[in-house]
Write an enzyme that holds these catalytic residues in place. Structure first.
Site, mmCIF file in Angstrom:
data_model
loop_
_atom_site.group_PDB
_atom_site.id
_atom_site.type_symbol
_atom_site.label_atom_id
_atom_site.label_comp_id
_atom_site.label_asym_id
_atom_site.label_seq_id
_atom_site.Cartn_x
_atom_site.Cartn_y
_atom_site.Cartn_z
ATOM 1 N N ARG A 1 0.842 -1.200 0.000
ATOM 2 C CA ARG A 1 0.000 0.000 0.000
ATOM 3 C C ARG A 1 0.880 1.253 0.000
ATOM 4 N NH1 ARG A 1 1.465 2.245 4.038
ATOM 5 N NH2 ARG A 1 0.207 4.073 3.550
ATOM 6 N N GLY A 2 0.204 2.413 -0.144
ATOM 7 C CA GLY A 2 0.932 3.672 -0.248
ATOM 8 C C GLY A 2 1.106 3.978 -1.724
ATOM 9 N N ALA A 3 0.775 5.224 -2.109
ATOM 10 C CA ALA A 3 0.719 5.562 -3.532
ATOM 11 C C ALA A 3 1.998 5.187 -4.292
ATOM 12 C CB ALA A 3 0.382 7.046 -3.684
ATOM 13 N N ARG B 1 -6.005 -0.629 -8.223
ATOM 14 C CA ARG B 1 -6.570 0.381 -7.317
ATOM 15 C C ARG B 1 -6.755 1.663 -8.127
ATOM 16 N NH1 ARG B 1 -4.201 1.232 -1.358
ATOM 17 N NH2 ARG B 1 -6.330 1.886 -0.854
ATOM 18 N N GLN C 1 -3.604 2.676 9.433
ATOM 19 C CA GLN C 1 -2.236 2.861 8.910
ATOM 20 C C GLN C 1 -1.399 3.728 9.858
ATOM 21 O OE1 GLN C 1 -5.008 3.059 7.091
ATOM 22 N NE2 GLN C 1 -4.703 2.489 4.964
ATOM 23 N N ASP D 1 -2.409 10.916 -2.733
ATOM 24 C CA ASP D 1 -2.568 9.834 -3.710
ATOM 25 C C ASP D 1 -2.761 10.373 -5.117
ATOM 26 O OD1 ASP D 1 -3.425 8.551 -0.997
ATOM 27 O OD2 ASP D 1 -2.919 6.924 -2.370
ATOM 28 N N LYS E 1 -5.791 9.797 2.061
ATOM 29 C CA LYS E 1 -6.534 8.894 2.945
ATOM 30 C C LYS E 1 -7.733 9.579 3.581
ATOM 31 C CE LYS E 1 -6.042 5.443 3.460
ATOM 32 N NZ LYS E 1 -6.882 4.504 2.633
HETATM 33 O O1 MRU Z 1 -4.959 3.068 1.346
HETATM 34 P P1 MRU Z 1 -3.518 3.410 1.496
HETATM 35 O O2 MRU Z 1 -2.937 2.987 2.796
HETATM 36 O O3 MRU Z 1 -2.694 2.956 0.313
HETATM 37 O O4 MRU Z 1 -3.497 5.014 1.476
HETATM 38 C C1 MRU Z 1 -2.259 5.654 1.527
HETATM 39 C C2 MRU Z 1 -2.347 7.128 1.664
HETATM 40 O O5 MRU Z 1 -3.400 7.721 1.621
HETATM 41 C C3 MRU Z 1 -1.045 7.849 1.787
HETATM 42 O O6 MRU Z 1 -1.192 9.014 2.534
HETATM 43 C C4 MRU Z 1 -0.543 8.224 0.385
HETATM 44 O O7 MRU Z 1 -0.571 7.125 -0.459
HETATM 45 C C5 MRU Z 1 0.832 8.800 0.407
HETATM 46 S S1 MRU Z 1 2.079 7.553 0.696
HETATM 47 C C6 MRU Z 1 3.586 8.312 0.497
#
Ligand code: MRU
Length: 340
Positions: free
Chosen positions: A49-51, A86, A187, A228, A239
């Protein structure tokens, strides 16, 4: 492909492994992600996970599949399935666009491997530059608030908002970080708390609903979040819960900063209304499950609304901290993100 290791991705003996972000911090478990089906499963379940990380993991897998002899057509099919895994984080689409260009080359196998490794190295550099630019905005003695997880787990490097916080901590400027637990998937409570602990950054975990009263008491000097997708007008998808923090910050006169690499920019997307928002399973809201166990508290048939992200309008953002430097509201109003 050469051996490679980041905080949450590993390539070893031409196999891709991911650090299971749903098991942390109770267990540090590496899982194989060697087929499109397997990686898409990990992405859906937020084990990856994480963009930035989603895009990087998909790019690495494509390169490994190319080395295993998949045809160009099969790779293109794999790429499109990964692209759809996603919908909100545009880094996935941006990285895969680059991989698609490599796939169009005559000698596409080395081209894909080179491009995937380049994306990893670039992400490390992007994180570093964001940390340098962002830390200049952090004042000595700062009490910052952050949401979700934006650290080494979510990127190939030091992270985005967490990278800034870490750099500012190394400069001795952090008094405390308020870590939003980040319902529904925690998270913040699981991953950011763990990462800041590992980095030795002082933090206190709060539930999401505690931010307002902390701000009212004057206990928050700035809010730092990741992104994201950033639309051409500066609206930011991040998020769920980010927007409420931005509204609160505005009301209390607290700066609200977004830290993100250029791979999070979507110049083709005019504004936040055009950003696709992922809707997730009801079970994430009716209870909670993880390596700590599982519990359901809501009635079995409870109706649920569970968007994974929300959109913060540009008007609530004090600065967009990119690898290229700090972008001001005036620059955004002037169309800087709309220019290719
Ligand atoms: O659903 P997730 O945990 O993938 O969401 C992640 C976020 O919203 C983060 O803030 C975003 O991806 C930035 S990560 C450097």
């Amino acid at each position: 492909m050469q051996t490679l290791q980041t905080t949450s991705l590993r390539v070893s003996e031409n196999q891709l492994f991911i650090l299971d972000q749903q098991a942390l911090p109770q267990a540090s478990r590496w899982l194989e992600a060697n087929s499109v089906e397997s990686l898409v499963g990990h992405i859906h379940a937020l084990r990856v996970r994480g963009a930035p990380l989603i895009g990087l993991s998909a790019s690495l897998l494509l390169a490994l599949l190319a080395e295993r002899g998949l045809t160009r057509d099969a790779l293109l099919q794999a790429l499109e399935i990964l692209r759809a895994s996603r919908p909100t984080a545009v880094n996935l689409m941006n990285n895969l666009d680059r991989m698609k260009l490599a796939l169009a080359e005559e000698d596409f196998v080395p081209a894909l491997v080179t491009e995937a490794l380049r994306l990893i190295e670039e992400d490390k550099q992007l994180c570093e530059s964001i940390a340098v630019a962002g830390s200049e905005l952090v004042k000595p003695g700062s009490r910052l608030l952050t949401h979700c997880n934006t650290g080494g787990l979510a990127t190939a490097g030091v992270g985005t908002a967490i990278g800034v916080i870490h750099r500012a901590h190394q400069q001795g400027k952090i008094a405390n970080v308020w870590v939003d637990e980040t319902r529904p998937l925690l998270q913040g409570g699981r991953l950011t708390a763990w990462e800041l602990g590992e980095l030795g950054v002082p933090y206190q975990l709060i539930t999401d609903s505690m931010a307002a009263s902390l701000m009212a008491k004057g206990e928050v000097d700035a809010v730092w979040v990741g992104a994201d997708r950033i639309a051409a007008n500066g609206d930011v998808a991040n998020k769920i819960g980010t927007y409420s923090l931005a509204v609160l910050a505005k009301y209390h006169g607290i700066p609200f900063y977004v830290a993100a690499p250029q791979t999070t920019l979507d110049s083709q997307c005019p504004n936040g209304d055009a950003i696709p928002i992922e809707q997730r399973a009801a079970s994430e809201v009716t209870g909670v499950a993880g390596s700590f166990g599982a519990v359901q508290w809501a009635p079995e048939d409870a109706k649920v609304y569970n968007p994974a992200f929300d959109v913060t309008p540009a008007a609530l953002i004090s600065g967009w901290v990119l690898d290229t430097g700090v972008v001001t509201p005036e620059q955004v109003a002037g169309g800087i993100f709309a220019i290719k």
